[in-house]
Write a protein that holds these residues in place. Structure first.
Motif: not given
Length: 727
Positions: A28-29, A32-33, A36, A57, A89-90, A92-93, A95
């Protein structure tokens, strides 16, 4: 393999969250981006580790988050990460905190530091990452090719380099059961050292000694020699430790981190192996009154005499034969000779050491026999000190012109038979692969035998204002107003450059360090020729020295390794650097950058000026004006006076030495100043002449090209400057 203690100190301020080497980023990480995902693809294709900064973010300008991204992208830090991909990297949900992670090229996370590091913390992190990166890449390659044993070994080494021994141990234990002899032996050495540290005991000397002989590869034998040297040094067997480290130096690739490790270890051993206690390690500044005593003496010793430059200065007749000797207020290169006598005045041991000399000088010494009075079969032991970046081709021992032994690797030991009262010359010659040669001679049963000395010539650095070469017939030397003939003029094209970069590493440099480092590296890239040698010295309250090398990667690494800490001992650092620049036949220069007033030195600016005048080394000083203090009435005016007085002393020192001084209000023109210094050094020549006879040590000098006066040192100490060993 050693851990990184600096990294462990960092963990006091950052939370260390180790993750399993097999623990890849969650799917999922990655999803997410997408950017990345692309970073991992590039890293895998280029086989580079990843340093990833995960952040919220909301990362507005001037925030801590934005400041770290700017810090990481500074050109100097980008140099440190040349073999690494840096990515952001921003979060993720799920983290919940910013962090910096080190990952393998395939995105496998190795370690994670929680929080946002400042400049000093990030510099420490990069030190460990730099040591671990080659092992991370090697482990990745081994994994891709299916070499699980190699992957295990390199992963363990990566964890050791990062200071995470608990994670390395299981990998090393599995490696010890490997079917590959090299892996088994390496794991045995590393685990023995880890086990000994945990049990607070010394590693098994017999085991390590066996592996120095029976190691299946040079790498195994290197690791065994280093580990054995450490054991011997802790046991105060300094001579044996020195020999072990010397053997490791010869086995290590050049250049390589392993060779640097062995050189550093050898330097530590030299402190303990010195024949005399009380004068510090090689390269130490020796002044004032010192209490000194011999390290080891035969039991039959009844009297010990001490000589400075052949003049008897002290005698002791009582164990431990300690004496107090005054070495003078200012450091001077001097020969200290210690002679032990037995019954009836018989000489039983004599040893010499040079104080205030270059610590990395090429040197050879006939250690045994220590007495010139010989009869029968005697052991011959030769010690050779090799500067960093160079290797021994051969060591030859001769007796009266007849070769009795030739060596290509240590130990340099043989025997010699001397008839009673037989006179002769024992000679040892060391030759390096670059053609350099040095010898030591012992006159045996010498009686009235003597050796003639050479005619004394001195070299004066001079600077022209254009690129036209100087012609010998046009150059004139005036010594104390008297014109003397010039023996020869050595142009820059025929004389390599030995330059020391002395960079302030005190706390006040924190905000400017990266800019200064980047400018210094660009100077080396643009103005230092391949055959030139560079010495890098970072200073605060202590000196940290990279000995002269022509290897640009080592120079860059040394410059980037300087970290802001401690106080400013500028005078001591300049004086120490001048002592390390003793090298006839080379154009020399000391380039200094400092941003603060001296607040920690034992020596004054006047002391440095005296040594500089006698060294024959042009000094270039870049002095950044410190910020004026605020909040205390009248302090700003006093500070301005102190700054002016200090800057005046530095300018006087620079111009008297034949160099230049630059007073900087900011770093805006820093590159231009470095370039000006580089062009100036390209116009330096050496004028060689024979000083006029006389007792005067100090001579005022003027150098002319026809009617035009050339920039040169204001004077010369005939007996003190121009001395030293080849770099």
């Amino acid at each position: 393999m050693r851990s990184a203690p600096s990294l462990r100190r960092l963990l006091l301020s950052l939370v260390f969250v180790p993750l399993a080497a097999s623990g890849a980023l969650d799917a999922q990480q990655v999803d997410h981006d997408r950017r990345w995902d692309e970073v991992v693809v590039i890293a895998a294709a280029e086989e580079k580790p990843i340093v990833a900064f995960l952040h919220f973010s909301n990362c507005p300008p001037k925030s801590t988050c934005a400041a770290f991204i700017e810090l990481a992208n500074h050109p100097a830090n980008r140099r440190r990460m040349a073999g690494i991909l840096f990515a952001t990297r921003e979060l993720a949900e799920g983290e919940d905190d910013s962090s910096v992670s080190v990952l393998a090229p395939d995105g496998t996370r190795i370690i994670r530091w929680q929080g946002i590091p400042d400049a000093a913390q990030f510099a420490l992190m990069l030190t460990g990452i730099d040591q671990a990166a080659p092992h991370i890449v090697a482990a990745y390659r081994a994994t891709q090719s299916g070499c699980s044993t190699d992957a295990t070994r390199e992963t363990a080494l990566a964890f050791l380099a990062l200071g995470y021994e608990l994670k390395a141990r299981p990998a090393l234990e599995s490696l010890r059961d490997s079917g590959t002899p090299e892996d088994r032996q390496l794991a045995t050495i590393w685990l023995e050292r880890l086990d000994a540290r945990r049990a607070k005991r010394l590693p098994d000397e017999a085991l390590l000694t066996k592996l120095t002989r029976e190691g299946v590869t040079d790498r195994v034998r290197f690791e065994a020699w280093i580990a054995l040297g450490d054991v011997l040094l802790v046991g105060l067997r300094a001579d044996d430790a020195l020999a072990a480290y010397a053997a490791a130096v010869q086995l290590a690739p050049d250049p390589s981190p392993q060779r640097q490790l062995a050189l550093d270890a050898r330097q530590r051993a030299e402190l303990f192996a010195a024949p005399v206690r009380g004068i510090g390690s090689p390269g130490s500044i020796v002044t004032g009154r010192r209490t000194i005593w011999p390290r080891l003496l035969p039991k039959e010793t009844t009297r010990v005499e001490y000589r400075l430059d052949e003049t008897l200065v002290a005698t002791s007749k009582k164990v431990p034969f300690a004496v107090s000797i005054d070495f003078g207020r200012l450091p001077k290169r001097r020969m200290l000779t210690v002679t032990a006598f037995g019954d009836h005045g018989r000489t039983i041991r004599a040893s010499s050491s040079t104080v205030n000399d270059r610590a990395d000088a090429f040197a050879i010494d006939i250690v045994e026999p220590s007495s010139p009075d010989l009869s029968g079969t005697v052991p011959v032991v030769v010690a050779v000190k090799v500067p960093q970046g160079r290797r021994i081709r051969s060591v030859i021992v001769e007796w009266d012109g007849r070769r009795i032994a030739r060596f290509e690797a240590p130990p340099y030991e043989t025997t010699l038979h001397v008839n009673q009262y037989q006179q002769g010359v024992l000679r040892a010659v060391a030759r390096l692969e670059d053609g350099s040669e040095l010898e030591d001679v012992l006159l045996v049963n010498s009686g009235s035998m003597t050796l003639e000395s050479e005619v004394h010539l001195v070299e004066v650095p001079v600077f022209s204002e254009d690129d036209a070469p100087l012609v010998r017939d046009r150059v004139k030397i005036r010594e104390d107003g008297k014109t003397l003939p010039v023996d020869r003029v050595i142009p820059a094209s025929d004389s390599p450059l030995l330059v020391a970069l002395l960079i302030d590493g005190s706390w006040s440099m924190t905000g400017n360090m990266l800019d200064v480092q980047e400018a210094a590296i660009r100077f080396v890239e643009g103005h230092v020729a391949p055959d030139d040698r560079v010495m890098v010295i970072g200073f605060d309250t202590q000196l940290r020295i990279l000995w002269p090398t022509s290897d640009r990667s080592l120079v860059e690494h040394a410059i980037l390794s300087i970290q802001a800490q401690g106080y400013t001992s500028l005078n001591d650092a300049m004086l120490g650097a001048l002592l390390q620049l003793q090298a006839p036949g080379w154009r020399r220069a000391l380039i200094v950058f400092s941003d603060g007033l001296d607040n920690a030195s034992s020596f004054t600016a006047g002391d440095v000026g005296e040594v500089a005048k006698r060294s024959g080394v042009p000094v270039y000083v870049m002095s950044l004006q410190p910020e004026p203090p605020v909040g205390v009435p009248g302090l700003a005016m006093k500070s301005a006076h102190w700054v002016f007085a200090a800057r005046t002393e530095l300018m006087k020192l620079a111009w008297n030495s034949g160099g230049k001084a630059f007073d900087l209000a900011s770093l805006e023109n820093l590159d231009a100043i470095w370039n000006e210094i580089g062009r100036d050094l390209g116009r330096q020549s050496l004028v060689v002449y024979q000083p006029s006879p006389g007792a005067r040590d100090w001579r005022a000098l003027e150098v002319f090209d026809g009617a035009r006066r050339l920039r040169a040192p204001s004077g010369l100490a005939v007996g003190a400057g121009n001395a030293g060993a080849s770099p």
